[in-house]
Design a protein around this motif. Structure first.
Motif, mmCIF file in Angstrom:
data_model
loop_
_atom_site.group_PDB
_atom_site.id
_atom_site.type_symbol
_atom_site.label_atom_id
_atom_site.label_comp_id
_atom_site.label_asym_id
_atom_site.label_seq_id
_atom_site.Cartn_x
_atom_site.Cartn_y
_atom_site.Cartn_z
ATOM 1 N N ASP A 1 1.082 -0.904 0.155
ATOM 2 C CA ASP A 1 -0.280 0.329 -0.155
ATOM 3 C C ASP A 1 0.765 1.754 0.198
ATOM 4 O O ASP A 1 0.126 1.982 0.744
ATOM 5 N N GLU A 2 2.181 1.182 -0.758
ATOM 6 C CA GLU A 2 2.673 2.359 -0.577
ATOM 7 C C GLU A 2 3.753 2.452 -2.333
ATOM 8 O O GLU A 2 4.402 1.402 -2.270
ATOM 9 N N LEU A 3 3.836 3.771 -2.652
ATOM 10 C CA LEU A 3 5.286 3.849 -3.652
ATOM 11 C C LEU A 3 5.774 4.800 -2.885
ATOM 12 O O LEU A 3 5.500 5.692 -2.020
ATOM 13 N N ASN A 4 7.429 4.343 -3.257
ATOM 14 C CA ASN A 4 8.119 5.428 -2.800
ATOM 15 C C ASN A 4 8.502 6.677 -4.424
ATOM 16 O O ASN A 4 8.449 5.632 -5.548
ATOM 17 N N VAL A 5 9.168 7.682 -4.449
ATOM 18 C CA VAL A 5 8.669 9.077 -5.083
ATOM 19 C C VAL A 5 9.867 9.390 -5.182
ATOM 20 O O VAL A 5 10.652 9.765 -4.161
ATOM 21 N N THR A 6 10.447 9.042 -6.658
ATOM 22 C CA THR A 6 11.901 10.432 -6.450
ATOM 23 C C THR A 6 11.217 11.623 -7.386
ATOM 24 O O THR A 6 10.754 11.296 -8.404
ATOM 25 N N GLU A 7 11.558 12.215 -6.680
ATOM 26 C CA GLU A 7 11.523 13.853 -7.516
ATOM 27 C C GLU A 7 12.662 14.448 -8.113
ATOM 28 O O GLU A 7 13.529 15.280 -7.785
ATOM 29 N N ILE A 8 12.478 15.214 -9.136
ATOM 30 C CA ILE A 8 13.753 16.012 -9.546
ATOM 31 C C ILE A 8 13.129 17.218 -10.536
ATOM 32 O O ILE A 8 12.502 17.335 -11.067
ATOM 33 N N MET A 9 13.205 18.238 -9.315
ATOM 34 C CA MET A 9 12.468 19.727 -10.027
ATOM 35 C C MET A 9 13.279 20.699 -9.973
ATOM 36 O O MET A 9 14.305 20.943 -8.765
ATOM 37 N N ARG A 10 12.866 22.348 -11.038
ATOM 38 C CA ARG A 10 13.682 22.829 -10.655
ATOM 39 C C ARG A 10 12.085 24.421 -9.891
ATOM 40 O O ARG A 10 11.601 24.055 -10.139
ATOM 41 N N VAL A 11 13.207 24.569 -8.738
ATOM 42 C CA VAL A 11 12.313 25.284 -8.067
ATOM 43 C C VAL A 11 12.745 26.480 -7.582
ATOM 44 O O VAL A 11 14.001 26.559 -7.425
ATOM 45 N N ASN A 12 12.160 27.934 -8.535
ATOM 46 C CA ASN A 12 13.150 28.444 -9.351
ATOM 47 C C ASN A 12 13.759 28.535 -9.776
ATOM 48 O O ASN A 12 13.517 28.025 -10.923
ATOM 49 N N GLU A 13 15.334 29.289 -9.097
ATOM 50 C CA GLU A 13 16.836 29.339 -10.142
ATOM 51 C C GLU A 13 17.518 27.924 -9.869
ATOM 52 O O GLU A 13 18.253 27.496 -10.584
ATOM 53 N N THR A 14 16.498 26.282 -8.402
ATOM 54 C CA THR A 14 17.402 25.833 -8.252
ATOM 55 C C THR A 14 17.038 23.987 -8.555
ATOM 56 O O THR A 14 15.812 24.082 -8.425
ATOM 57 N N CYS A 15 17.683 23.616 -8.986
ATOM 58 C CA CYS A 15 17.224 22.544 -9.560
ATOM 59 C C CYS A 15 17.566 21.574 -7.607
ATOM 60 O O CYS A 15 18.569 21.314 -7.371
ATOM 61 N N VAL A 16 16.923 20.631 -7.273
ATOM 62 C CA VAL A 16 15.826 19.810 -6.218
ATOM 63 C C VAL A 16 16.125 17.811 -6.602
ATOM 64 O O VAL A 16 14.458 18.408 -7.837
ATOM 65 N N THR A 17 16.568 17.156 -5.887
ATOM 66 C CA THR A 17 16.864 16.202 -6.426
ATOM 67 C C THR A 17 15.691 15.504 -4.485
ATOM 68 O O THR A 17 16.530 15.737 -4.081
ATOM 69 N N ARG A 18 14.606 15.038 -4.779
ATOM 70 C CA ARG A 18 14.007 14.556 -3.568
ATOM 71 C C ARG A 18 13.587 12.973 -3.650
ATOM 72 O O ARG A 18 12.771 12.138 -4.671
ATOM 73 N N ASN A 19 14.329 12.311 -2.710
ATOM 74 C CA ASN A 19 13.691 11.146 -2.531
ATOM 75 C C ASN A 19 12.819 10.918 -0.855
ATOM 76 O O ASN A 19 13.210 8.785 -0.296
ATOM 77 N N THR A 20 12.372 11.552 -0.615
ATOM 78 C CA THR A 20 11.841 11.042 0.795
ATOM 79 C C THR A 20 10.574 10.982 0.460
ATOM 80 O O THR A 20 10.200 10.407 1.503
ATOM 81 N N SER A 21 9.708 11.333 -0.036
ATOM 82 C CA SER A 21 8.234 11.340 -0.131
ATOM 83 C C SER A 21 7.825 9.842 -0.630
ATOM 84 O O SER A 21 8.768 9.133 -1.509
ATOM 85 N N LYS A 22 6.537 9.750 -0.255
ATOM 86 C CA LYS A 22 5.943 8.437 -0.712
ATOM 87 C C LYS A 22 4.258 9.104 -0.922
ATOM 88 O O LYS A 22 3.827 9.921 -0.600
ATOM 89 N N ILE A 23 3.733 7.533 -1.708
ATOM 90 C CA ILE A 23 2.625 7.654 -1.684
ATOM 91 C C ILE A 23 2.340 6.682 -1.117
ATOM 92 O O ILE A 23 2.377 5.291 -1.282
ATOM 93 N N HIS A 24 1.193 6.958 -0.529
ATOM 94 C CA HIS A 24 0.121 5.860 0.153
ATOM 95 C C HIS A 24 -1.144 5.421 -0.477
ATOM 96 O O HIS A 24 -2.089 6.467 -0.976
ATOM 97 N N ILE A 25 -1.234 4.163 -0.947
ATOM 98 C CA ILE A 25 -2.321 3.552 -1.499
ATOM 99 C C ILE A 25 -3.525 2.972 -0.485
ATOM 100 O O ILE A 25 -3.651 2.427 -0.097
ATOM 101 N N PHE A 26 -4.965 3.653 -0.800
ATOM 102 C CA PHE A 26 -5.923 3.662 -0.059
ATOM 103 C C PHE A 26 -6.703 2.672 -0.900
ATOM 104 O O PHE A 26 -7.157 3.506 -1.820
ATOM 105 N N TRP A 27 -6.654 1.756 -0.890
ATOM 106 C CA TRP A 27 -7.259 0.556 -1.870
ATOM 107 C C TRP A 27 -9.185 0.739 -1.824
ATOM 108 O O TRP A 27 -10.035 0.601 -2.555
#
Length: 199
Positions: free
Chosen positions: A75-101
């Protein structure tokens, strides 16, 4: 009498000429197949929200690529996000998606920020999410590659209009603002993904 009939007939014709109501957004039932379909790389294209804190967040995101991976529980997915926030590129590996079946919803937890969404039935190369934040609606569109059809973009824009989003509540991103993704060449929409790491 004739004037009234002519007026009624004219009104009926005018109403018939109006565009039909928006096609409803149909939530997908979350099961092993639908979750398997959303695994992998997605390119975020456009987001909208009526929730003031999310509007402020959306203003700062200039581009984003993200990857869904199976989590340690079904009931869980891991997420890696690579994004430009304003002028800075940021990589995050800490967020999760919880699935409610039980009610086919997804909950994105990123520290203290939590949002709930439904996966909307769509083309396999589109990821449309309908977000719910304390009663405020949001919609987002992500795609597998930049080769998304003009028709799909127009359909999504029409949905935004149908749901009453104004230009001030709609935030597209620009491919020119893309951050480099490890293992990919610039302009490559391949499936290469960064290795998940503990942040």
């Amino acid at each position: 009498m004739l004037a009234g009939l002519a007026l009624a007939l004219g009104l009926a014709l005018a109403l018939a000429a109006e565009p039909p109501d928006c096609a409803p957004l149909v939530p997908a039932t979350l099961d092993a197949e639908s979750i398997s379909r959303i695994l992998g790389k997605w390119i975020y294209l456009i987001g909208s929200s009526k929730y003031p804190p999310h509007i402020e967040e959306l203003k700062t995101v200039k581009y984003a690529t993200f990857f869904f991976y199976p989590g340690s529980h079904e009931d869980e997915l891991n997420v890696t996000e690579i994004m430009r926030v304003n002028e800075t590129c940021v990589t995050r590996n800490t967020s999760k998606i919880h699935i409610f079946w039980n009610n086919s919803t997804l909950m994105h937890a990123d520290g203290p920020v939590v949002s709930v969404a439904e996966l909307i039935q769509s083309d396999k190369d589109l990821l449309i999410l309908k977000h719910f934040n304390t009663g405020f609606l949001g919609l987002s569109l992500s795609v597998r590659s930049h080769n998304v059809s003009k028709e799909h973009l127009e359909e999504f824009r029409a949905q935004l209009a149908c749901h009453g989003f104004t230009d001030d509540e709609i935030f597209p991103v620009s491919e020119k603002e893309a951050c480099p993704v490890p293992g990919e060449q610039p302009g490559d929409d391949g499936e290469a993904a960064p290795e998940p790491q503990l942040a």
